[in-house]
Motif scaffolding. Structure first.
Motif, mmCIF file in Angstrom:
data_model
loop_
_atom_site.group_PDB
_atom_site.id
_atom_site.type_symbol
_atom_site.label_atom_id
_atom_site.label_comp_id
_atom_site.label_asym_id
_atom_site.label_seq_id
_atom_site.Cartn_x
_atom_site.Cartn_y
_atom_site.Cartn_z
ATOM 1 N N LEU A 1 0.839 -1.202 0.000
ATOM 2 C CA LEU A 1 0.000 0.000 0.000
ATOM 3 C C LEU A 1 0.872 1.248 0.000
ATOM 4 N N ILE A 2 0.339 2.316 -0.562
ATOM 5 C CA ILE A 2 1.065 3.580 -0.597
ATOM 6 C C ILE A 2 1.171 4.157 0.810
ATOM 7 N N THR A 3 2.273 4.850 1.093
ATOM 8 C CA THR A 3 2.479 5.456 2.407
ATOM 9 C C THR A 3 2.234 6.965 2.333
ATOM 10 N N ALA A 4 2.083 7.581 3.490
ATOM 11 C CA ALA A 4 1.882 9.028 3.544
ATOM 12 C C ALA A 4 3.093 9.764 2.960
ATOM 13 N N ARG A 5 4.273 9.255 3.220
ATOM 14 C CA ARG A 5 5.483 9.882 2.682
ATOM 15 C C ARG A 5 5.515 9.801 1.161
ATOM 16 N N GLN A 6 5.085 8.677 0.605
ATOM 17 C CA GLN A 6 5.062 8.534 -0.855
ATOM 18 C C GLN A 6 4.052 9.499 -1.486
ATOM 19 N N ILE A 7 2.934 9.698 -0.828
ATOM 20 C CA ILE A 7 1.939 10.658 -1.321
ATOM 21 C C ILE A 7 2.525 12.065 -1.320
ATOM 22 N N LEU A 8 3.233 12.424 -0.256
ATOM 23 C CA LEU A 8 3.854 13.746 -0.155
ATOM 24 C C LEU A 8 4.892 13.938 -1.255
ATOM 25 N N TYR A 9 5.767 12.954 -1.434
ATOM 26 C CA TYR A 9 6.802 13.044 -2.460
ATOM 27 C C TYR A 9 6.180 13.166 -3.863
ATOM 28 N N ALA A 10 5.128 12.403 -4.097
ATOM 29 C CA ALA A 10 4.467 12.441 -5.403
ATOM 30 C C ALA A 10 3.852 13.811 -5.665
ATOM 31 N N SER A 11 3.228 14.387 -4.653
ATOM 32 C CA SER A 11 2.598 15.704 -4.790
ATOM 33 C C SER A 11 3.636 16.784 -5.094
ATOM 34 N N ILE A 12 4.760 16.724 -4.400
ATOM 35 C CA ILE A 12 5.838 17.697 -4.626
ATOM 36 C C ILE A 12 6.385 17.552 -6.043
ATOM 37 N N LEU A 13 6.605 16.314 -6.475
ATOM 38 C CA LEU A 13 7.153 16.086 -7.817
ATOM 39 C C LEU A 13 6.226 16.645 -8.894
ATOM 40 N N VAL A 14 4.929 16.382 -8.772
ATOM 41 C CA VAL A 14 3.968 16.872 -9.768
ATOM 42 C C VAL A 14 3.920 18.396 -9.759
ATOM 43 N N ALA A 15 3.936 18.989 -8.558
ATOM 44 C CA ALA A 15 3.867 20.446 -8.436
ATOM 45 C C ALA A 15 5.099 21.139 -9.024
ATOM 46 N N VAL A 16 6.241 20.475 -8.970
ATOM 47 C CA VAL A 16 7.485 21.060 -9.486
ATOM 48 C C VAL A 16 7.657 20.784 -10.980
ATOM 49 N N VAL A 17 7.425 19.535 -11.387
ATOM 50 C CA VAL A 17 7.683 19.130 -12.767
ATOM 51 C C VAL A 17 6.715 19.795 -13.747
ATOM 52 N N THR A 18 5.440 19.919 -13.384
ATOM 53 C CA THR A 18 4.435 20.437 -14.322
ATOM 54 C C THR A 18 4.781 21.832 -14.856
ATOM 55 N N PRO A 19 4.953 22.844 -14.004
ATOM 56 C CA PRO A 19 5.276 24.175 -14.552
ATOM 57 C C PRO A 19 6.665 24.255 -15.164
ATOM 58 N N THR A 20 7.608 23.537 -14.576
ATOM 59 C CA THR A 20 8.983 23.586 -15.094
ATOM 60 C C THR A 20 9.069 23.000 -16.496
ATOM 61 N N LEU A 21 8.508 21.809 -16.676
ATOM 62 C CA LEU A 21 8.539 21.154 -17.979
ATOM 63 C C LEU A 21 7.691 21.908 -18.994
ATOM 64 N N GLY A 22 6.533 22.382 -18.561
ATOM 65 C CA GLY A 22 5.654 23.126 -19.464
ATOM 66 C C GLY A 22 6.320 24.384 -19.987
ATOM 67 N N TYR A 23 6.940 25.143 -19.103
ATOM 68 C CA TYR A 23 7.651 26.367 -19.494
ATOM 69 C C TYR A 23 8.815 26.043 -20.434
ATOM 70 N N THR A 24 9.531 24.961 -20.127
ATOM 71 C CA THR A 24 10.668 24.553 -20.962
ATOM 72 C C THR A 24 10.221 24.203 -22.373
ATOM 73 N N LEU A 25 9.096 23.476 -22.490
ATOM 74 C CA LEU A 25 8.589 23.099 -23.808
ATOM 75 C C LEU A 25 8.192 24.321 -24.634
ATOM 76 N N VAL A 26 7.608 25.309 -23.965
ATOM 77 C CA VAL A 26 7.181 26.533 -24.662
ATOM 78 C C VAL A 26 8.394 27.309 -25.174
ATOM 79 N N LYS A 27 9.419 27.432 -24.342
ATOM 80 C CA LYS A 27 10.586 28.239 -24.685
ATOM 81 C C LYS A 27 11.574 27.517 -25.598
ATOM 82 N N LEU A 28 11.558 26.168 -25.540
ATOM 83 C CA LEU A 28 12.559 25.397 -26.264
ATOM 84 C C LEU A 28 12.268 25.282 -27.753
ATOM 85 N N ALA A 29 10.972 25.266 -28.109
ATOM 86 C CA ALA A 29 10.586 25.045 -29.509
ATOM 87 C C ALA A 29 11.222 26.049 -30.481
#
Length: 208
Positions: A95-123
């Motif tokens: 089963l998933i742990t509370a720590r894994q949920i926290l880590y997953a939330s942080i990763l999504v919150a960081v990767v989404t805007p960073t990758l999205g901005y990079t894709l827009v500027k990189l093209a």
């Protein structure tokens, strides 16, 4: 009735061999994963390899980059599932742990805007066609990073993440006219629900 059959035949003729093979191997790997079968990994590796080229052609660059991660995680998952105690038939579900949920939330919150901005500027810098849906694509990519890792680690809740992400992907691929891929991801939603139910049964057997 004849008109419907003709329309289906005409539609099938417009599907590429590469996408067709990607869909077949993709469905096989997800079905086998839902059945907790280790042979899902080789089919996953083939499917991922094909979709690197498919997503590049569709200008879905975040999805294309995600396939390289999937390739590495598929190899890792095959290795991890193979490692078990001699008395175990399969690697146990956890089963998933509370720590894994926290880590997953942080990763999504960081990767989404960073990758999205990079894709827009990189093209324009690389003279590529601008990415389609850069931020939505990046959000789905971030969620997929988490789900794939948790699948490799046999975390039960990986299937719930896949259900959520795959529903979004169906809409994206329909818009990009990747019809077979959209159908495949619709099937993924159903298989992911089945996978969650089957893995939960396995987990209950383990705890019993």
């Amino acid at each position: 009735m004849t008109g419907i059959v003709h329309s289906i035949q005409n539609w099938l003729q417009h599907q590429t061999l590469l996408e067709t093979l990607g869909v077949i191997t993709g469905l096989l790997c997800v079905y086998l994963a839902a059945r907790n079968n280790i042979w899902n990994w080789p089919f996953a590796i083939i499917s991922v390899g094909l979709y690197i080229f498919i997503f590049f052609s569709a200008h879905l660059y975040a999805d294309m980059g995600l396939q390289f991660y999937f390739m590495a995680m598929n190899i890792y998952g095959w290795y991890f599932w193979s490692r078990k105690h001699t008395v175990e038939i399969k690697r146990p579900v956890v089963l998933i742990t509370a720590r894994q949920i926290l880590y997953a939330s942080i990763l999504v919150a960081v990767v989404t805007p960073t990758l999205g901005y990079t894709l827009v500027k990189l093209a324009p810098v690389l003279h590529y066609t601008p990415a389609s849906f850069p931020y939505l694509d990046s959000f789905c990519t971030a969620c997929s990073l988490v789900a794939q890792f948790y699948m490799a680690r046999k975390v039960l809740e990986n299937w719930l993440i896949w259900v959520f992400v795959d529903i979004i992907y169906v809409a994206v691929y329909l818009f990009k006219h990747l019809d077979l891929t959209a159908i495949m991801y619709a099937a993924y939603v159903v298989i992911a629900i089945m996978g969650y139910i089957d893995w939960k049964k396995d987990y209950k057997k383990q705890t019993a």
